[in-house]
Design a protein around this motif. Structure first.
Motif, short mmCIF file in Angstrom:
data_model
loop_
_atom_site.label_atom_id
_atom_site.label_comp_id
_atom_site.label_asym_id
_atom_site.label_seq_id
_atom_site.Cartn_x
_atom_site.Cartn_y
_atom_site.Cartn_z
N CYS A 97 4.36 0.47 8.22
CA CYS A 97 5.64 0.10 8.83
C CYS A 97 6.48 1.37 8.91
O CYS A 97 6.74 2.01 7.89
CB CYS A 97 6.35 -0.97 8.00
SG CYS A 97 7.91 -1.54 8.72
N TYR A 152 5.36 2.35 3.93
CA TYR A 152 6.50 2.59 4.81
C TYR A 152 6.57 4.08 5.10
O TYR A 152 6.51 4.90 4.18
CB TYR A 152 7.81 2.14 4.15
CG TYR A 152 7.87 0.65 3.94
CD1 TYR A 152 8.39 -0.18 4.93
CD2 TYR A 152 7.39 0.06 2.78
CE1 TYR A 152 8.43 -1.56 4.75
CE2 TYR A 152 7.42 -1.31 2.60
CZ TYR A 152 7.95 -2.12 3.58
OH TYR A 152 7.99 -3.47 3.41
N ASP A 168 5.99 -1.86 13.25
CA ASP A 168 5.29 -2.53 12.16
C ASP A 168 3.93 -2.97 12.70
O ASP A 168 3.86 -3.81 13.60
CB ASP A 168 6.08 -3.73 11.65
CG ASP A 168 5.36 -4.43 10.50
OD1 ASP A 168 4.88 -3.74 9.58
OD2 ASP A 168 5.26 -5.67 10.54
N THR A 205 2.17 -2.53 1.61
CA THR A 205 2.59 -1.82 2.81
C THR A 205 2.87 -0.35 2.48
O THR A 205 3.33 -0.05 1.39
CB THR A 205 3.90 -2.43 3.39
OG1 THR A 205 3.68 -3.83 3.65
CG2 THR A 205 4.34 -1.76 4.68
#
Length: 131
Positions: free
Chosen positions: A41, A111, A79, A109
């Motif tokens: 993301c 980032y 994303d 995730t």
């Protein structure tokens, strides 16, 4: 969708940091060299929130393989799993690692932090009260 609380905890102040200055494609390619399978993301206008914890709480976080940090981004750029719409805000779960100045990894995730951001300390109650 506008992000919540654009001032105070999530506004200006704290330590200024610079994330990646690569293009969207470039930062994703760079991250894929390290993270082959984790969802990515990409965010802008971000704040890393260092949770202020007791020694006991810090020990529990460390035992879980985490660091007492959370990410809040005012703007999602991309994303991969389409969980978050471009332009919307996002708050991460607790961090596993923060490396290279732009790779903020949680359990589910990675980032990728683009451009300028901030880092601040906050109580865990304030962090969780954001949403």
């Amino acid at each position: 969708m506008e992000s919540p609380l654009n001032d105070g905890l999530l506004g200006e102040g704290g330590v200024e940091l610079i994330g990646s200055e690569l293009t969207l494609e470039g930062v994703i390619l760079a991250a894929r060299e390290r993270y082959k399978w984790m969802p990515i993301c990409v965010v802008e206008e971000w704040v890393i929130l260092d949770a202020i914890l007791t020694e006991d709480e810090l020990a529990k976080v460390a035992a879980a393989g985490c660091q007492p940090m959370f990410l809040f981004a005012h703007k999602v750029v991309h994303d991969e799993q389409r969980r978050f719409e471009p332009g919307h805000w996002v708050r991460s779960t607790i961090a596993r690692t923060f490396t290279e100045g732009y790779l903020f990894e949680t359990r589910n995730t990675v980032y990728l932090l683009l451009g300028p951001g901030h880092r601040k300390s906050s109580s865990i109650e304030a962090i969780f009260s954001l949403f």
